[in-house]
Design an enzyme around this catalytic site. Structure first.
Site, PDB file in Angstrom:
ATOM      1  CE  LYS A   1      -4.005  -2.229   2.191  1.00  0.00           C
ATOM      2  NZ  LYS A   1      -5.035  -2.123   3.263  1.00  0.00           N
TER       3      LYS A   1
ATOM      4  CE1 TYR B   1      -9.396  -3.449   0.298  1.00  0.00           C
ATOM      5  CE2 TYR B   1      -8.368  -1.533  -0.682  1.00  0.00           C
ATOM      6  CZ  TYR B   1      -8.278  -2.693   0.064  1.00  0.00           C
ATOM      7  OH  TYR B   1      -7.064  -3.088   0.588  1.00  0.00           O
TER       8      TYR B   1
ATOM      9  CG  PHE C   1     -13.561   1.451   6.976  1.00  0.00           C
ATOM     10  CD1 PHE C   1     -13.058   0.851   5.827  1.00  0.00           C
ATOM     11  CD2 PHE C   1     -14.229   0.658   7.893  1.00  0.00           C
ATOM     12  CE1 PHE C   1     -13.212  -0.504   5.597  1.00  0.00           C
ATOM     13  CE2 PHE C   1     -14.390  -0.710   7.671  1.00  0.00           C
ATOM     14  CZ  PHE C   1     -13.878  -1.283   6.516  1.00  0.00           C
TER      15      PHE C   1
ATOM     16  NE  ARG D   1      -5.828 -12.242   5.086  1.00  0.00           N
ATOM     17  CZ  ARG D   1      -6.521 -11.101   5.083  1.00  0.00           C
ATOM     18  NH1 ARG D   1      -6.581 -10.355   3.975  1.00  0.00           N
ATOM     19  NH2 ARG D   1      -7.140 -10.683   6.148  1.00  0.00           N
TER      20      ARG D   1
ATOM     21  CB  THR E   1      -7.195  -5.776   9.710  1.00  0.00           C
ATOM     22  OG1 THR E   1      -7.627  -6.977   9.078  1.00  0.00           O
ATOM     23  CG2 THR E   1      -7.585  -4.584   8.858  1.00  0.00           C
TER      24      THR E   1
ATOM     25  NE  ARG F   1      -2.348  -5.492   7.117  1.00  0.00           N
ATOM     26  CZ  ARG F   1      -3.462  -6.086   6.721  1.00  0.00           C
ATOM     27  NH1 ARG F   1      -3.955  -7.113   7.411  1.00  0.00           N
ATOM     28  NH2 ARG F   1      -4.098  -5.666   5.649  1.00  0.00           N
TER      29      ARG F   1
ATOM     30  CG  ASN G   1      -3.771  -2.109   6.743  1.00  0.00           C
ATOM     31  OD1 ASN G   1      -3.619  -1.799   5.563  1.00  0.00           O
ATOM     32  ND2 ASN G   1      -4.804  -2.805   7.164  1.00  0.00           N
TER      33      ASN G   1
ATOM     34  CG  HIS H   1      -5.234  -6.315  -0.443  1.00  0.00           C
ATOM     35  ND1 HIS H   1      -6.464  -6.481   0.135  1.00  0.00           N
ATOM     36  CD2 HIS H   1      -5.205  -7.159  -1.503  1.00  0.00           C
ATOM     37  CE1 HIS H   1      -7.157  -7.375  -0.566  1.00  0.00           C
ATOM     38  NE2 HIS H   1      -6.411  -7.801  -1.563  1.00  0.00           N
TER      39      HIS H   1
ATOM     40  CD  GLU I   1      -8.435  -9.423  -3.902  1.00  0.00           C
ATOM     41  OE1 GLU I   1      -9.280  -9.187  -3.025  1.00  0.00           O
ATOM     42  OE2 GLU I   1      -7.233  -9.649  -3.642  1.00  0.00           O
TER      43      GLU I   1
END
Ligand code: ATP
Ligand code: MG
Length: 137
Positions: A9, A49, A57, A85, A91, A102, A112, A115, A126
């Site tokens: 990100k 998203y 948010f 993951r 998250t 993270r 964060n 993704h 995706e």
């Protein structure tokens, strides 16, 4: 061989930790099938998203995702989705286990760092959102 999508990100790209994050993947048995650095448009971020469109948010999330370039990567390997993951951590970085991406590179739940696809089915969608099949080796 399973595939999953990772996005580094804007916060992590701005911090200059693209290489460190890609190293986490390769050091943990995931192969980088393809990767590219791109600037998302508002439409890209909203579409990507879309499942969160009704969340309070959502607008902040879209604003954040277009605040600078991102690095989108297809990761490949046995159990690639779950391994990614696990490497990412929770998250909210304050709840992320020590040693996760993270915990080490993220500042807060908005910024964060990464993704990762949350199911093999979502991963396929995706990946197709960002790459054509002939770009993926
Ligand atoms: P990502 O989809 O980015 O990999 P995730 O799967 O861990 O993250 P999701 O529940 O899919 O988490 O939320 C998507 C993103 O929306 C999160 O990465 C985070 O930046 C933001 N987000 C999620 N929950 C909240 C919240 N309660 N407040 C603010 N932002 C949130
Ligand atoms: Mg998610």
């Amino acid at each position: 061989m399973e595939r999953t999508l990772s996005i580094i990100k804007p916060d992590a790209v701005a911090k200059g930790v693209i290489g460190k994050i890609l190293d986490r993947f390769e050091s943990n048995g995931l192969r980088i099938a393809v990767t590219k650095k791109i600037q998302l448009s508002v439409g890209d971020a909203q579409a990507f998203y879309a499942v969160h469109a009704e969340r309070p948010f959502f607008n902040d999330l879209v604003d954040f995702m277009i605040s600078g370039p991102v690095v989108v990567t297809v990761l490949e390997g046995e159990n690639a989705m779950q391994i990614n993951r696990d490497l990412m951590g929770a998250t909210n970085p304050k709840e992320a286990q020590a040693g996760t991406i993270r915990a080490d590179f993220a500042q807060n739940i908005d910024a964060n760092a990464v993704h990762g696809s949350d199911s093999v089915e979502n991963a396929a969608n995706e990946i197709a959102f960002f790459f054509s099949e002939r770009e993926i080796s």
